[in-house]
Motif scaffolding. Structure first.
Motif, mmCIF file in Angstrom:
data_model
loop_
_atom_site.group_PDB
_atom_site.id
_atom_site.type_symbol
_atom_site.label_atom_id
_atom_site.label_comp_id
_atom_site.label_asym_id
_atom_site.label_seq_id
_atom_site.Cartn_x
_atom_site.Cartn_y
_atom_site.Cartn_z
ATOM 1 N N SER A 49 0.832 -1.207 0.000
ATOM 2 C CA SER A 49 0.000 0.000 0.000
ATOM 3 C C SER A 49 0.868 1.258 0.000
ATOM 4 O O SER A 49 1.842 1.359 0.747
ATOM 5 C CB SER A 49 -0.898 -0.006 1.246
ATOM 6 O OG SER A 49 -1.567 1.219 1.381
ATOM 7 N N PRO A 54 -4.750 -1.590 -13.068
ATOM 8 C CA PRO A 54 -4.561 -2.351 -11.832
ATOM 9 C C PRO A 54 -4.980 -3.800 -12.012
ATOM 10 O O PRO A 54 -5.989 -4.085 -12.656
ATOM 11 C CB PRO A 54 -5.474 -1.624 -10.831
ATOM 12 C CG PRO A 54 -6.553 -1.024 -11.670
ATOM 13 C CD PRO A 54 -5.907 -0.686 -12.994
ATOM 14 N N VAL A 105 -7.597 0.969 -7.217
ATOM 15 C CA VAL A 105 -6.818 2.187 -7.001
ATOM 16 C C VAL A 105 -7.777 3.366 -6.908
ATOM 17 O O VAL A 105 -8.849 3.366 -7.520
ATOM 18 C CB VAL A 105 -5.783 2.431 -8.125
ATOM 19 C CG1 VAL A 105 -4.799 1.285 -8.209
ATOM 20 C CG2 VAL A 105 -6.473 2.650 -9.468
ATOM 21 N N ARG A 111 -12.576 5.572 -8.560
ATOM 22 C CA ARG A 111 -12.038 4.297 -8.088
ATOM 23 C C ARG A 111 -11.995 3.362 -9.288
ATOM 24 O O ARG A 111 -13.002 3.175 -9.978
ATOM 25 C CB ARG A 111 -12.926 3.712 -6.988
ATOM 26 C CG ARG A 111 -12.571 2.265 -6.601
ATOM 27 C CD ARG A 111 -13.660 1.714 -5.713
ATOM 28 N NE ARG A 111 -13.563 0.270 -5.558
ATOM 29 C CZ ARG A 111 -13.170 -0.356 -4.448
ATOM 30 N NH1 ARG A 111 -12.888 0.371 -3.385
ATOM 31 N NH2 ARG A 111 -13.120 -1.666 -4.388
ATOM 32 N N TYR A 123 -3.509 3.176 -3.314
ATOM 33 C CA TYR A 123 -4.194 1.895 -3.142
ATOM 34 C C TYR A 123 -3.915 1.412 -1.720
ATOM 35 O O TYR A 123 -2.807 1.555 -1.199
ATOM 36 C CB TYR A 123 -3.779 0.858 -4.188
ATOM 37 C CG TYR A 123 -2.319 0.866 -4.587
ATOM 38 C CD1 TYR A 123 -1.390 0.037 -3.959
ATOM 39 C CD2 TYR A 123 -1.872 1.698 -5.622
ATOM 40 C CE1 TYR A 123 -0.065 0.028 -4.347
ATOM 41 C CE2 TYR A 123 -0.542 1.693 -6.012
ATOM 42 C CZ TYR A 123 0.358 0.863 -5.374
ATOM 43 O OH TYR A 123 1.680 0.864 -5.750
ATOM 44 N N ASN A 126 -0.581 -4.236 -4.561
ATOM 45 C CA ASN A 126 -1.094 -4.160 -5.922
ATOM 46 C C ASN A 126 -0.051 -4.579 -6.943
ATOM 47 O O ASN A 126 1.154 -4.598 -6.658
ATOM 48 C CB ASN A 126 -1.586 -2.735 -6.227
ATOM 49 C CG ASN A 126 -2.863 -2.726 -7.035
ATOM 50 O OD1 ASN A 126 -3.105 -3.630 -7.823
ATOM 51 N ND2 ASN A 126 -3.676 -1.697 -6.844
#
Length: 319
Positions: free
Chosen positions: A62, A85, A90, A100, A119, A123
């Protein structure tokens, strides 16, 4: 961006944050990073190039990335990032829009405007970086597509995201691609991106248009409230509503005006309205009241806009 791999593996806890800030600045552009736990942060970035664009695989814990005006002031070339993503959602905020993007979608980010990107869970991102003129050659005003979420699961959007991720996997995995083939593949990917955005424009840009119209109305309100300020300028207006001067100029260009032209015209309309009233006062006072440097300038601009001087107009209203 040079091909290569960067990682926090083996770094002492005290060096991880600074190292990753440097990695991100080199791969994309300078940003402020906020870590949930800087000492335990883990990240890996693999990058490669294809002609005029670069691709990277960004795998991290994160983190929040912020682009500020102080970063942009040193920018010499306008760039876009396209982010896909693949592991977790994200959050992205730019130019008054907050979106989002879940895995399966993608977003377009302007490097020449402040933004916030984050995020909350680990990720795995596929990121494309390309210069604005490259996309602008194929798509009118690409900026209008920024900070919107596009569907990468269906239709042409799926073709684009699938191709991007396949190419990225081969590029960052070290598969050799000769420069000529790389340029061709890169152009094809940009063509697919432009086609995806263009096909989505009728559906996706309605919200963007509303946001831009909202910003323009706020700017106009600030101007109308400050007509008597002789120092009123695009810089002041942009600062009051929290956008960049460049974005402000773009908003007014959409309605075939400049910011300075709108300020001048509104001052002249306000002065004309005052001349409708009984005993409006000397013309010199009216000129200064609405921010004109002197009566001569006021008279010249008034005549250019309304076809007669302020004194002639006032006389015609008293007949």
């Amino acid at each position: 961006m040079a091909n290569g791999t960067h990682s926090t593996d083996g770094l002492p806890a005290s060096a991880r944050a600074d190292h990753w800030n440097s990695v991100i600045a080199q791969a994309y552009f300078p940003l402020d990073l906020t870590f949930r736990d800087a000492a335990r942060f883990e990240g890996r970035l693999e990058s490669g190039t294809l002609g005029d664009l670069s691709l990277s695989r960004l795998q991290t814990e994160s983190v929040q990335y912020e682009r500020h005006r102080r970063h942009i002031s040193r920018t010499t070339e306008e760039q876009y990032l396209i982010t896909i993503p693949r592991q977790s959602p994200v959050e992205f905020s730019q130019s008054g829009r907050e979106v989002r993007c879940d895995p399966g979608g993608f977003i377009l980010e302007r490097g020449d405007e402040p933004y916030r990107f984050s995020y909350g869970a680990a990720n795995d991102l596929c990121v494309i970086k390309l210069a604005k003129p490259i996309l602008a050659e194929r798509l009118r005003n690409p900026d209008r597509f920024c900070a919107l979420v596009f569907n990468g699961r269906e239709g042409i959007g799926s073709v684009f995201t699938t191709m991007a991720q396949q190419i990225q996997h081969q590029t960052v995995a070290g598969t050799a691609v000769d420069p000529v083939a790389g340029s061709v593949i890169g152009r094809q990917l940009v063509e697919l991106l432009a086609l995806t955005l263009d096909r989505s424009s009728d559906v996706e840009t309605g919200a963007a248009s509303s946001v831009r119209e909202g910003h323009r109305r706020r700017a106009q309100s600030v101007i109308l409230s400050n007509l008597s300020n002789p120092g009123l300028s695009p810089e002041i207006v942009a600062d009051r509503i929290g956008i960049s001067k460049r974005y402000l100029h773009e908003l007014f260009a959409e309605v075939n005006l400049t910011v300075s032209q709108f300020i001048r015209e509104q001052r002249l309309h306000a002065a004309r309205d005052l001349l409708h009233m009984a005993n409006p006062g000397p013309l010199s006072d009216i000129a200064y009241r609405f921010g004109f440097s002197d009566q001569a300038q006021f008279s010249r601009l008034f005549k250019a806009m309304f076809g007669q001087t302020p004194s002639s107009y006032r006389a015609s209203r008293t007949i």
